[in-house]
Write a protein that holds these residues in place. Sequence first.
Motif, mmCIF file in Angstrom:
data_model
loop_
_atom_site.group_PDB
_atom_site.id
_atom_site.type_symbol
_atom_site.label_atom_id
_atom_site.label_comp_id
_atom_site.label_asym_id
_atom_site.label_seq_id
_atom_site.Cartn_x
_atom_site.Cartn_y
_atom_site.Cartn_z
ATOM 1 N N THR A 34 -38.096 28.624 -43.445
ATOM 2 C CA THR A 34 -37.693 29.996 -43.208
ATOM 3 C C THR A 34 -37.959 30.845 -44.448
ATOM 4 N N ASP A 35 -38.071 32.145 -44.239
ATOM 5 C CA ASP A 35 -38.184 33.096 -45.350
ATOM 6 C C ASP A 35 -36.828 33.718 -45.662
ATOM 7 N N GLU A 36 -35.838 33.415 -44.852
ATOM 8 C CA GLU A 36 -34.505 34.006 -44.971
ATOM 9 C C GLU A 36 -33.568 33.089 -45.750
ATOM 10 N N ASP A 37 -32.444 33.657 -46.236
ATOM 11 C CA ASP A 37 -31.393 32.841 -46.837
ATOM 12 C C ASP A 37 -30.854 31.900 -45.764
ATOM 13 N N LEU A 38 -30.420 30.718 -46.204
ATOM 14 C CA LEU A 38 -29.969 29.693 -45.267
ATOM 15 C C LEU A 38 -28.691 29.057 -45.792
ATOM 16 N N ARG A 39 -27.693 28.914 -44.920
ATOM 17 C CA ARG A 39 -26.444 28.242 -45.282
ATOM 18 C C ARG A 39 -26.262 27.046 -44.362
ATOM 19 N N ILE A 40 -26.050 25.870 -44.966
ATOM 20 C CA ILE A 40 -25.845 24.635 -44.215
ATOM 21 C C ILE A 40 -24.380 24.233 -44.358
ATOM 22 N N CYS A 41 -23.713 23.993 -43.224
ATOM 23 C CA CYS A 41 -22.299 23.602 -43.242
ATOM 24 C C CYS A 41 -22.061 22.220 -42.649
ATOM 25 N N GLY A 42 -23.067 21.635 -42.036
ATOM 26 C CA GLY A 42 -22.911 20.337 -41.393
ATOM 27 C C GLY A 42 -23.880 19.311 -41.954
ATOM 28 N N ILE A 43 -24.287 18.378 -41.094
ATOM 29 C CA ILE A 43 -25.187 17.300 -41.490
ATOM 30 C C ILE A 43 -26.592 17.621 -40.989
ATOM 31 N N LEU A 44 -27.568 17.489 -41.874
ATOM 32 C CA LEU A 44 -28.961 17.757 -41.522
ATOM 33 C C LEU A 44 -29.826 16.603 -42.006
ATOM 34 N N ALA A 45 -30.552 15.982 -41.089
ATOM 35 C CA ALA A 45 -31.507 14.934 -41.447
ATOM 36 C C ALA A 45 -32.892 15.549 -41.353
ATOM 37 N N GLY A 46 -33.449 15.888 -42.499
ATOM 38 C CA GLY A 46 -34.761 16.514 -42.539
ATOM 39 C C GLY A 46 -34.889 17.391 -43.760
ATOM 40 N N SER A 47 -36.086 17.825 -44.016
ATOM 41 C CA SER A 47 -36.357 18.640 -45.201
ATOM 42 C C SER A 47 -36.200 20.121 -44.889
ATOM 43 N N ILE A 48 -35.913 20.895 -45.935
ATOM 44 C CA ILE A 48 -35.723 22.343 -45.816
ATOM 45 C C ILE A 48 -36.712 23.031 -46.740
ATOM 46 N N ARG A 49 -37.378 24.068 -46.221
ATOM 47 C CA ARG A 49 -38.259 24.917 -47.030
ATOM 48 C C ARG A 49 -37.856 26.373 -46.798
ATOM 49 N N SER A 50 -37.612 27.082 -47.906
ATOM 50 C CA SER A 50 -37.265 28.499 -47.800
ATOM 51 C C SER A 50 -37.772 29.224 -49.034
ATOM 52 N N LYS A 51 -38.321 30.407 -48.834
ATOM 53 C CA LYS A 51 -38.744 31.229 -49.969
ATOM 54 C C LYS A 51 -37.536 31.916 -50.597
ATOM 55 N N SER A 52 -36.411 31.858 -49.908
ATOM 56 C CA SER A 52 -35.191 32.524 -50.367
ATOM 57 C C SER A 52 -34.173 31.507 -50.870
#
Length: 105
Positions: A6-24
């Motif tokens: 994503t290009d947007e800000d991202l907030r994670i509150c739970g469980i995530l199995a996988g990679s994250i890419r963000s310009k923000s």
Amino acid sequence: EDEGETDEDLRICGILAGSIRSKSKVVLSPTASVLGDILCGEAEIHGRVKGNLDIKGLLRLRGNAVVEGDITASRIQVDEGVFLLGRCRMRAIPGGIAKHPDAKD
């Protein structure tokens, strides 16, 4: 295992199995757990990460954050109580080594 981008800000509150890419900015709450790499502009980690962090700007490790993986960042702030199992590499600063603002020549 998924990968999110994503290009947007991202907030994670739970469980995530996988990679994250963000310009923000990526923020992990104290209850968040990520099993994967995080590549982003800035990050504030309060939860757990099992994967590598590649942060273009400032990385803040807060509270009782747990990071199991290698870190590459331009700047880093670490609170007392943070657990890090891995290596930390600082990205080169344009123009050489930065001076502390209060440093005398």
